[in-house]
Design a protein around this motif. Structure first.
Motif, PDB file in Angstrom:
ATOM      1  N   GLY A  66       0.878  -1.383   0.087  1.00  0.00           N
ATOM      2  CA  GLY A  66      -0.193   0.070  -0.067  1.00  0.00           C
ATOM      3  C   GLY A  66       0.890   1.171   0.192  1.00  0.00           C
ATOM      4  O   GLY A  66       0.382   2.357   0.501  1.00  0.00           O
ATOM      5  N   LEU A  67       2.150   1.341  -0.644  1.00  0.00           N
ATOM      6  CA  LEU A  67       2.947   2.177  -0.541  1.00  0.00           C
ATOM      7  C   LEU A  67       3.052   2.937  -2.085  1.00  0.00           C
ATOM      8  O   LEU A  67       2.767   2.075  -3.071  1.00  0.00           O
ATOM      9  CB  LEU A  67       4.363   1.962  -0.088  1.00  0.00           C
ATOM     10  CG  LEU A  67       4.471   1.478   1.425  1.00  0.00           C
ATOM     11  CD1 LEU A  67       5.708   0.856   1.702  1.00  0.00           C
ATOM     12  CD2 LEU A  67       4.104   2.535   2.169  1.00  0.00           C
ATOM     13  N   PRO A  68       3.548   4.091  -2.335  1.00  0.00           N
ATOM     14  CA  PRO A  68       3.723   4.763  -3.549  1.00  0.00           C
ATOM     15  C   PRO A  68       4.977   4.034  -4.341  1.00  0.00           C
ATOM     16  O   PRO A  68       5.728   3.889  -3.360  1.00  0.00           O
ATOM     17  CB  PRO A  68       3.880   6.045  -3.541  1.00  0.00           C
ATOM     18  CG  PRO A  68       4.274   6.181  -1.904  1.00  0.00           C
ATOM     19  CD  PRO A  68       3.546   4.969  -1.106  1.00  0.00           C
ATOM     20  N   TYR A  69       4.784   3.783  -5.313  1.00  0.00           N
ATOM     21  CA  TYR A  69       6.022   3.208  -6.217  1.00  0.00           C
ATOM     22  C   TYR A  69       6.691   4.408  -6.913  1.00  0.00           C
ATOM     23  O   TYR A  69       5.801   5.194  -7.751  1.00  0.00           O
ATOM     24  CB  TYR A  69       5.364   2.076  -7.201  1.00  0.00           C
ATOM     25  CG  TYR A  69       6.408   1.828  -8.096  1.00  0.00           C
ATOM     26  CD1 TYR A  69       7.681   1.270  -8.023  1.00  0.00           C
ATOM     27  CD2 TYR A  69       6.251   2.186  -9.554  1.00  0.00           C
ATOM     28  CE1 TYR A  69       8.595   0.981  -8.777  1.00  0.00           C
ATOM     29  CE2 TYR A  69       7.097   2.010 -10.637  1.00  0.00           C
ATOM     30  CZ  TYR A  69       8.489   1.255 -10.171  1.00  0.00           C
ATOM     31  OH  TYR A  69       9.279   1.122 -11.037  1.00  0.00           O
ATOM     32  N   ARG A  70       7.915   4.669  -6.683  1.00  0.00           N
ATOM     33  CA  ARG A  70       8.702   5.683  -7.373  1.00  0.00           C
ATOM     34  C   ARG A  70       9.938   4.997  -8.157  1.00  0.00           C
ATOM     35  O   ARG A  70      10.876   4.684  -7.588  1.00  0.00           O
ATOM     36  CB  ARG A  70       9.088   6.778  -6.539  1.00  0.00           C
ATOM     37  CG  ARG A  70       8.019   7.349  -5.627  1.00  0.00           C
ATOM     38  CD  ARG A  70       8.507   8.572  -4.819  1.00  0.00           C
ATOM     39  NE  ARG A  70       9.342   8.022  -3.869  1.00  0.00           N
ATOM     40  CZ  ARG A  70      10.466   9.057  -3.157  1.00  0.00           C
ATOM     41  NH1 ARG A  70      10.168  10.220  -3.275  1.00  0.00           N
ATOM     42  NH2 ARG A  70      11.322   8.541  -2.199  1.00  0.00           N
ATOM     43  N   PRO A  71       9.739   4.886  -9.470  1.00  0.00           N
ATOM     44  CA  PRO A  71      10.741   4.059 -10.112  1.00  0.00           C
ATOM     45  C   PRO A  71      12.114   4.701 -10.119  1.00  0.00           C
ATOM     46  O   PRO A  71      12.260   5.970 -10.079  1.00  0.00           O
ATOM     47  CB  PRO A  71      10.245   4.139 -11.499  1.00  0.00           C
ATOM     48  CG  PRO A  71       9.100   4.902 -11.680  1.00  0.00           C
ATOM     49  CD  PRO A  71       8.565   5.119 -10.278  1.00  0.00           C
TER      50      PRO A  71
END
Length: 77
Positions: A66-71
């Motif tokens: 449930g965390l944001p994904y930052r490539p």
């Protein structure tokens, strides 16, 4: 974000992929620095296929937690 956009987030130079050392010198990106128990510093480099695979795993893990994904940005940074 598509594959090419993700790859553009990394700085690419010639090196040896930690998962595919038998390929010899290929285009690689720095993905981690480790400090072995024997001392010193070792940079870990990955080829394009491995970087894309690691980003896919990071995206799935972020979504599962449930965390944001930052490539291109390691977790916790």
């Amino acid at each position: 974000m598509d594959r090419q956009q993700i790859l553009e987030l990394y700085h690419w130079t010639s090196g040896t992929c930690f998962r595919h050392p038998g390929q010899g010198e290929v285009s690689t990106a720095h993905v981690k620095t480790i400090r072995p128990a024997a001392g010193g510093i070792q940079d870990i480099r990955a080829c394009t296929e491995c970087v894309v695979g690691m980003e896919e795993q990071r995206k799935a893990a972020a979504e599962g937690a449930g965390l944001p994904y930052r490539p291109g940005i390691p977790p916790g940074e």
